[in-house]
Design a protein around this motif. Structure first.
Motif, PDB file in Angstrom:
ATOM      1  N   GLY A 176       0.803  -1.220   0.000  1.00  0.00           N
ATOM      2  CA  GLY A 176       0.000   0.000   0.000  1.00  0.00           C
ATOM      3  C   GLY A 176       0.836   1.271   0.000  1.00  0.00           C
ATOM      4  N   GLN A 177       2.143   1.145  -0.235  1.00  0.00           N
ATOM      5  CA  GLN A 177       3.013   2.330  -0.175  1.00  0.00           C
ATOM      6  C   GLN A 177       2.663   3.384  -1.225  1.00  0.00           C
ATOM      7  N   ILE A 178       2.788   4.649  -0.806  1.00  0.00           N
ATOM      8  CA  ILE A 178       2.648   5.782  -1.725  1.00  0.00           C
ATOM      9  C   ILE A 178       3.856   6.684  -1.571  1.00  0.00           C
ATOM     10  N   ALA A 200     -10.807  -6.916  -7.791  1.00  0.00           N
ATOM     11  CA  ALA A 200     -11.968  -7.229  -6.941  1.00  0.00           C
ATOM     12  C   ALA A 200     -11.535  -7.480  -5.502  1.00  0.00           C
ATOM     13  N   GLU A 201     -10.340  -8.033  -5.331  1.00  0.00           N
ATOM     14  CA  GLU A 201      -9.882  -8.339  -3.973  1.00  0.00           C
ATOM     15  C   GLU A 201      -8.902  -7.304  -3.434  1.00  0.00           C
ATOM     16  N   ALA A 202      -8.985  -6.084  -3.962  1.00  0.00           N
ATOM     17  CA  ALA A 202      -8.129  -5.008  -3.454  1.00  0.00           C
ATOM     18  C   ALA A 202      -8.574  -4.600  -2.054  1.00  0.00           C
ATOM     19  N   ASP A 203      -7.632  -4.206  -1.228  1.00  0.00           N
ATOM     20  CA  ASP A 203      -7.949  -3.532   0.032  1.00  0.00           C
ATOM     21  C   ASP A 203      -8.375  -2.117  -0.361  1.00  0.00           C
ATOM     22  N   PRO A 204      -9.633  -1.731  -0.065  1.00  0.00           N
ATOM     23  CA  PRO A 204     -10.141  -0.445  -0.582  1.00  0.00           C
ATOM     24  C   PRO A 204      -9.285   0.746  -0.158  1.00  0.00           C
ATOM     25  N   GLU A 205      -8.779   0.727   1.068  1.00  0.00           N
ATOM     26  CA  GLU A 205      -7.999   1.861   1.542  1.00  0.00           C
ATOM     27  C   GLU A 205      -6.691   1.980   0.761  1.00  0.00           C
ATOM     28  N   LYS A 206      -5.992   0.853   0.591  1.00  0.00           N
ATOM     29  CA  LYS A 206      -4.760   0.863  -0.204  1.00  0.00           C
ATOM     30  C   LYS A 206      -5.070   1.321  -1.629  1.00  0.00           C
ATOM     31  N   VAL A 216      -3.564  -3.477  -7.589  1.00  0.00           N
ATOM     32  CA  VAL A 216      -3.867  -3.438  -6.162  1.00  0.00           C
ATOM     33  C   VAL A 216      -4.748  -4.637  -5.881  1.00  0.00           C
ATOM     34  N   THR A 217      -4.233  -5.565  -5.102  1.00  0.00           N
ATOM     35  CA  THR A 217      -4.970  -6.790  -4.792  1.00  0.00           C
ATOM     36  C   THR A 217      -4.392  -7.450  -3.554  1.00  0.00           C
ATOM     37  N   GLU A 218      -5.215  -8.257  -2.874  1.00  0.00           N
ATOM     38  CA  GLU A 218      -4.705  -9.101  -1.779  1.00  0.00           C
ATOM     39  C   GLU A 218      -4.603 -10.545  -2.245  1.00  0.00           C
ATOM     40  N   ASN A 219      -4.949 -10.794  -3.524  1.00  0.00           N
ATOM     41  CA  ASN A 219      -4.967 -12.155  -4.035  1.00  0.00           C
ATOM     42  C   ASN A 219      -3.594 -12.557  -4.579  1.00  0.00           C
ATOM     43  N   TYR A 220      -3.016 -13.556  -3.956  1.00  0.00           N
ATOM     44  CA  TYR A 220      -1.662 -14.002  -4.293  1.00  0.00           C
ATOM     45  C   TYR A 220      -1.531 -14.426  -5.758  1.00  0.00           C
ATOM     46  N   THR A 221      -2.475 -15.242  -6.220  1.00  0.00           N
ATOM     47  CA  THR A 221      -2.368 -15.794  -7.570  1.00  0.00           C
ATOM     48  C   THR A 221      -2.515 -14.699  -8.623  1.00  0.00           C
ATOM     49  N   LEU A 222      -3.450 -13.780  -8.400  1.00  0.00           N
ATOM     50  CA  LEU A 222      -3.641 -12.707  -9.374  1.00  0.00           C
ATOM     51  C   LEU A 222      -2.435 -11.762  -9.383  1.00  0.00           C
ATOM     52  N   ALA A 223      -1.860 -11.495  -8.204  1.00  0.00           N
ATOM     53  CA  ALA A 223      -0.672 -10.633  -8.125  1.00  0.00           C
ATOM     54  C   ALA A 223       0.465 -11.271  -8.926  1.00  0.00           C
ATOM     55  N   ARG A 224       0.634 -12.567  -8.733  1.00  0.00           N
ATOM     56  CA  ARG A 224       1.713 -13.290  -9.412  1.00  0.00           C
ATOM     57  C   ARG A 224       1.490 -13.271 -10.920  1.00  0.00           C
ATOM     58  N   ARG A 225       0.228 -13.441 -11.350  1.00  0.00           N
ATOM     59  CA  ARG A 225      -0.058 -13.398 -12.784  1.00  0.00           C
ATOM     60  C   ARG A 225       0.224 -12.009 -13.359  1.00  0.00           C
ATOM     61  N   PHE A 226      -0.193 -10.972 -12.642  1.00  0.00           N
ATOM     62  CA  PHE A 226       0.023  -9.604 -13.120  1.00  0.00           C
ATOM     63  C   PHE A 226       1.519  -9.342 -13.316  1.00  0.00           C
ATOM     64  N   LEU A 227       2.328  -9.732 -12.337  1.00  0.00           N
ATOM     65  CA  LEU A 227       3.781  -9.511 -12.423  1.00  0.00           C
ATOM     66  C   LEU A 227       4.376 -10.230 -13.631  1.00  0.00           C
ATOM     67  N   THR A 228       3.867 -11.407 -13.921  1.00  0.00           N
ATOM     68  CA  THR A 228       4.433 -12.198 -15.014  1.00  0.00           C
ATOM     69  C   THR A 228       3.929 -11.729 -16.364  1.00  0.00           C
ATOM     70  N   GLU A 229       2.634 -11.407 -16.434  1.00  0.00           N
ATOM     71  CA  GLU A 229       2.028 -11.223 -17.748  1.00  0.00           C
ATOM     72  C   GLU A 229       2.021  -9.793 -18.255  1.00  0.00           C
TER      73      GLU A 229
END
Lengths: 418, 418
Positions: free
Chosen positions: A414-416, B236-242, B346-359
């Motif tokens: 969440g860093q900015i 969809a699984e983002a922490d809204p505040e972050k 922005v997500t708390e989902n491990y698999t989606l984060a990993r896919r985003f970084l790769t793809e």
């Protein structure tokens, strides 16, 4: 115009396939490599038949013997293609490797991830086995590739291309990730090297003329290898036995290769001792010697070297020899005439060795080793798409890593920026 | 013809100086950096006077206010130049670093040594402090450099050039290692980018038009940074505040920078929750919103985004917003419209984060961090000559390492190829 449209279509297909290839996992890529090997194994007759057509056309068109030899697909060469595919499958996958992951004061973690370059264009001459070699390295490194072989090998290359497509499809990877040009029109090369929107890098493999032409006209980065004017410098404090072994090996182990020595430099205090012994050994290999004045005082039979000799990549049993006053003169000669490929010092002196490594500006610098070691396999890269004499991107032998780039990966919580 | 001869002479001098610079030890390079800082400190009046002339000429020539502002050398900006030189002196020297030294079965030991690129041409626009910044980074990385600043800053740049020469000479380094063009002829740029024998790489710093022009005509490799169309994707699984903090920071922290967000992508299941809150925050900053249809159903005041908006680097308080169905749609959008600079999920989902970084195929890919972190200082490079959106050679923020190459080092004990 037709060529333009054809190449643009290939480019679009390659770009689309490159996205799929970048995501392809290691297992799928290895399956494809092994499936291509199997397809080649079961298409031996078809490959030999297609190659026979090329050879006949070549003979009818008056192709010279050396080119016909390189064009020929023997059973042993087909074995080598299959073996090569197995070797590339066994190499570690460079894609996705994450390095240097570190926390920063802001709390983010920053590192680098290795990623494919995208679409690689390969332009090569007669040897059809390059089709498999280049395709396998691009495939393993997650790139799409467009291959343009020599027109004299068109039938062989098309037969190989069918095996590659078959293997790709069997592994569930897009066949368009490896496209071999079906046309031999020279204009196709001109298109391929001027499509930055579809092609990320060009790797030309062939003679200096081909590479210079491509570099001159390309609008896409080129990983290139011009000539290999390699030097061995025998220092005053060289071990004479090592010096003679290395100087003989670097020149005579193979003549037609880019990492063969073309000019020998000898410190003046050891020239009297070393040169006569070396001349004997070179005489056994019928190597013609061309020397500077001082060399010719020691070796009267040696012909006189001209300025041209210092600039020449002989690729033949010919060697230029120059006696130099000291390390500075040797380094000056090398930084002036070397093609920045590979240069070696033979010495037992720690300080001079260290200076040579630092001050010689070549893609490989060596102490007490034959220039012939400048090679992807000898360096442990596992494979080699070529040797780069460029400084940008890849320098020296180019393996799988040279076909990749690195992107930054940032993990936060969440860093900015404040 | 005179420009041609002038540039060739500069090129020759730079090439000769680059050899000396490649050998210069860390102490000498740091002394030069500090001596330049001292020279600037004691030339403050001269610098201000030269800059005053440039500003007057600029005003008389009708230069726009923003350019005049960038051209101005204030006392604070001179302080920054001095501080920058001290910072670069404090950075570790990249040159000579040896890595990956390994024994091979043949008995040779093979590794890589980091070496300067040689001669770097820098082409930039009005800001005279770039002269010091670019010179200091090239100096520290052992390169010679030819600097071509904007014609509107010629007097300021010449005054700075005198300080640099003075510092170089005081440290015993060749003054020709940093040459600032004395002429403002546009033909000089055309020469500089077509001298591969003297110039190893060009780094253009300026607007997209300048960089496109240079890339098109260059016969030398160009490390370039085109535009920064950066995305934040709120999953969809983002922490809204972050999500809200990052989306606000990425857009509003600074508008005119390449790592600012230009398009926001929001997963459809959280758009109703997130977008109204975000719109409130953007309203505080007077950010104009342009949205897709779904966005406009949630934010009726938002104007309609057109296809052009997805392609635009606003560099202004304007934001394009698109609601997407899932991660695949977000990645498709990014890989289609992104300038491959920096993109964040922005997500708390491990698999989606990993896919985003790769793809996602961009020079910086992030999870839960503001795009504003894409910066050499934030990444710990210590300094930055620019951000590359190329894939070849350097990708992302380019620090001292990006101004170097690596050569192979081979240590033997008399080994020959068998």
């Amino acid at each position: 115009m037709e060529v333009k449209a054809y190449m643009a279509r290939l480019g679009q297909q390659a770009r689309a396939a490159s996205r799929q290839m970048a995501r392809a996992n290691t297992g799928a890529k290895n399956s494809a490599l092994l499936a291509i090997a199997d397809a080649i194994q079961s298409s031996r007759d078809a490959l030999m038949a297609a190659n026979k057509t090329d050879l006949e056309n070549g003979r009818n068109n008056g192709l010279e013997a050396a080119l016909l030899d390189r064009l020929e697909l023997t059973p042993a060469r087909i074995d080598n293609m299959i073996e090569g595919l197995h070797q590339v499958a066994a190499l570690p996958d460079p894609v996705g490797e994450i390095t240097d992951m570190k926390y920063r004061p802001s709390g983010i973690q920053v590192g680098k991830m290795r990623v494919p370059l995208g679409v690689i264009g390969i332009i090569y001459e007669s040897r059809p086995n390059v089709t498999v070699e280049a395709a396998s390295l691009c495939l393993k490194s997650g790139n799409a590739t467009i291959l343009r072989g020599g027109s004299e090998a068109i039938n062989s290359n098309q037969a190989i291309a069918r095996c590659i497509s078959q293997g790709m499809e069997q592994a569930g990877l897009p066949a368009a990730a490896v496209q071999v040009l079906e046309i031999t029109d020279r204009a196709a090369v001109g298109e391929l090297i001027t499509l930055p929107e579809y092609v990320d890098v060009i790797v030309p493999r062939g003679g200096k003329g081909l590479i210079e032409r491509i570099s001159k006209d390309a609008r896409v980065p080129v990983i290139k290898h011009l000539d290999g004017i390699c030097h061995v410098y025998i220092d005053a404090e060289a071990d004479p036995e090592k010096a003679i072994n290395i100087a003989v090996n670097a020149k005579t182990h193979r003549y037609g290769v880019c990492n063969a020595m073309e000019t020998l430099l000898v410190h003046e205090t050891v020239a009297d001792l070393i040169l006569p012994k070396l001349a004997e050994r070179y005489a056994e290999h019928a190597v013609e010697l061309r020397g500077c004045e001082q060399t010719r005082r020691i070796l009267p039979d040696c012909t006189a070297a001209t300025e041209d000799d210092w600039h020449t990549e002989y690729l033949a049993p010919i060697l230029a020899i120059r006696v130099v006053a000291d390390l500075d003169a040797a380094i000056d000669h090398i930084n002036t005439y070397s093609s920045q490929h590979t240069d070696t010092i033979v010495t037992e002196n720690y300080t001079l060795a260290r200076r040579f490594l630092t001050e010689v500006d070549s893609s490989s610098v060596m102490v007490n080793a034959s220039t012939r070691f400048a090679d992807g396999f000898e360096y442990g890269l596992g494979a080699e798409i070529g040797i780069s004499t460029d400084k940008i991107h890849a320098r020296g032998p180019v393996g799988l890593d040279g076909l990749t780039s690195q992107k930054y990966v940032v993990l936060g919580d969440g860093q900015i920026r404040v």
